[in-house]
Design an enzyme around this catalytic site. Structure first.
Site, PDB file in Angstrom:
ATOM      1  N   GLY A  37       0.721  -1.218  -0.031  1.00 29.57           N
ATOM      2  CA  GLY A  37       0.100  -0.036   0.010  1.00 29.57           C
ATOM      3  C   GLY A  37       0.803   1.380   0.009  1.00 29.57           C
ATOM      4  N   CYS A  73     -16.535   0.457 -26.519  1.00 33.72           N
ATOM      5  CA  CYS A  73     -17.756   1.189 -26.395  1.00 33.72           C
ATOM      6  C   CYS A  73     -18.341   1.055 -25.048  1.00 33.72           C
ATOM      7  CB  CYS A  73     -18.906   0.047 -27.324  1.00 33.72           C
ATOM      8  SG  CYS A  73     -18.277   0.095 -28.850  1.00 33.72           S
TER       9      CYS A  73
HETATM   10  C1  PLP Z   1      -2.870  -5.705  -3.703  1.00 33.00           C
HETATM   11  C2  PLP Z   1      -2.298  -6.164  -2.247  1.00 33.00           C
HETATM   12  C3  PLP Z   1      -0.912  -5.867  -2.037  1.00 33.00           C
HETATM   13  C4  PLP Z   1      -0.203  -4.769  -2.817  1.00 33.00           C
HETATM   14  O1  PLP Z   1      -0.777  -3.375  -2.809  1.00 33.00           O
HETATM   15  P1  PLP Z   1      -0.109  -2.285  -3.490  1.00 33.00           P
HETATM   16  O2  PLP Z   1      -1.153  -0.989  -3.337  1.00 33.00           O
HETATM   17  O3  PLP Z   1       0.255  -2.603  -4.827  1.00 33.00           O
HETATM   18  O4  PLP Z   1       1.086  -2.142  -2.577  1.00 33.00           O
HETATM   19  C5  PLP Z   1      -0.349  -6.377  -0.895  1.00 33.00           C
HETATM   20  N1  PLP Z   1      -0.927  -7.342  -0.214  1.00 33.00           N
HETATM   21  C6  PLP Z   1      -2.284  -7.640  -0.422  1.00 33.00           C
HETATM   22  C7  PLP Z   1      -3.012  -8.466   0.300  1.00 33.00           C
HETATM   23  C8  PLP Z   1      -2.886  -7.184  -1.409  1.00 33.00           C
HETATM   24  O5  PLP Z   1      -4.203  -7.675  -1.864  1.00 33.00           O
END
Ligand code: PLP
Length: 421
Positions: free
Chosen positions: A229, A340
């Site tokens: 994240g 579309c």
């Molecule tokens: C999508 C996801 C990530 C990575 O998220 P980013 O925003 O790309 O860093 C990490 N762990 C889990 C469980 C995820 O679903």
């Protein structure tokens, strides 16, 4: 405001002469630098490891590069596990953070020796009865109203993931009594978060939980996983997360809350996708049409099936019109694809220089959740992916789909009409 490109104009033009647009271009060296800055921010923490969230950019050549930088793989499906195995990521190089998971997926994860991260209390029995409990297990915590979350991942309270706090305590007790020996704790409360303090607060939350779980259940957590994240600056005016400051913030909490306690040493783990590859991928597309109705449009040869973040989340992706970086950006246009679907727009009311037919447009920050989210709706085919190495050489790491791929899952032999055969 401009956003710099890691490749010069001539390089991109040369590649576009060799490979038909649209295509993805990835900068290997940039990806390596992202890995290094994250690893260096947590170098104080013995056993720190980043598990790349494979879903962000599921390509074996990319995984191989990241593996060389010491990263593991965070998988959430059977296919992602299989892909990671292809580049030699096995055992505890793999974190399996799935949700709503089926037996055959757990079975494969157990067979590979992956670290399994359970998403629900009921999955303890599901795993035990169908596959058997491994020696090491991790739970995903959903803090509910205790944390705010953010736009992409939503409010934790409304998110389908993870255990409540009460379920966590219950779950670890069940594991302990069932003879599980090693334990991890995971959470993921934000996606594309640019405020570094957010991750420090996440560390505080899981350190605190690890301490309380130890006090109440006598369980010594082996690692905490802060999730992924970490955001990236999609807009030119955004600043990247100060990773060193995040690392130091977490270190300070570690020293206050963990160091010198029976939980020490406690490994810190992350599973970012976006921050590792996102800024280092570019979708290169060609302007093919202009249209002037109630608004002005630039039509390009890529569409939402190549990159759906703008259409799906209204996400901003910066666009450079190659060679016109310094021309006055005095046109306001929507940059659109050919689906579309009216949300098939890469940009809305964007200030750009005058775009001519044949101009190359480079769409930035497409290296994560870009090609990976591709689809074939409207008969659109996924495009090629190209990896640019440090020495400037280009390797096609995935070819573009052809009509044969589109037809590959169909069997025409049952059709009544002869024309079908
Ligand atoms: C999508 C996801 C990530 C990575 O998220 P980013 O925003 O790309 O860093 C990490 N762990 C889990 C469980 C995820 O679903």
């Amino acid at each position: 405001m401009q956003k710099p490109l890691p490749f010069d104009e001539q390089t991109i033009r040369r590649i576009a002469e060799q490979y038909p647009t649209p295509f993805y271009l990835y900068d290997e060296e940039g990806m390596r630098e992202s890995c290094r800055s994250l690893n260096s921010a947590f170098s104080w923490c013995p056993g720190f490891r980043e598990y790349f969230a494979v879903k962000a950019l599921p390509n074996p050549y990319v995984l191989e590069v990241l593996k060389a930088e010491g990263l593991g793989a965070d998988c959430s499906s059977l296919a992602e596990l299989a892909l990671s195995e292809k580049v030699g990521l096995t055992g505890e190089d793999l974190m399996f953070t799935s949700n709503n998971t089926q037996v055959h997926e757990y079975q494969r994860a157990v067979d590979l020796g992956a670290i399994i991260n359970l998403d629900d209390l009921t999955h303890i029995d599901y795993l035990k009865d169908n596959v058997g409990l491994p020696e090491l297990l991790c739970f995903r915590y959903n803090p509910g109203s205790a944390r705010e979350g953010n736009v992409i991942i939503g409010k934790p309270e409304e998110a389908k993931y993870g255990f409540t706090e009460a379920q966590l305590f219950e779950g670890y007790k069940i594991l302990r009594d069932a003879g599980v020996k090693r334990f991890g704790l995971h959470t993921m409360v934000a996606s594309n978060e640019l405020n570094g303090d957010f991750f420090v607060e996440t560390a505080r939350m899981v350190f605190d939980l690890a301490v309380r779980i130890h006090q109440q259940l006598g369980i010594k957590m082996e690692f905490v996983n802060l999730g992924g994240g970490i955001g990236i600056p999609y807009r030119p005016e955004h600043k990247p997360v100060d990773l060193a400051a995040v690392g130091q913030g977490v270190k300070k909490l570690y020293e206050q809350m963990i160091a010198g306690t029976p939980l020490d040493p406690l490994k810190v783990i992350m599973e970012n996708g976006r921050m590792i590859t996102g800024p280092h991928g570019f979708l290169v597309t060609k302007a093919i049409h202009h249209k002037h109705i109630y608004r002005d449009y630039v039509g390009v040869d890529a569409c939402m099936s190549n990159l759906m973040r703008p259409g799906m989340y209204g996400a901003y992706h910066h666009i450079t019109v190659l060679g016109k970086e310094n021309a006055p950006h005095d046109r306001i246009v929507d940059v659109v694809g050919s689906l579309c679907e009216n949300n098939d727009k890469f940009a809305i009311n964007r200030e750009l220089p005058a775009v001519e037919r044949g101009d190359l447009l480079v769409i930035h920050d497409a290296g994560a959740h870009g090609h990976a989210m591709g689809f074939q709706y409207n008969g659109k085919l996924r495009c090629a992916e190209l990896l640019v190495k440090k020495d400037g050489s280009v390797k096609m790491i995935r070819r573009a789909e052809t009509m044969d791929d589109y037809f590959a899952t169909l069997d025409f032999s049952g059709l009544q009409s002869a024309a079908g055969r």
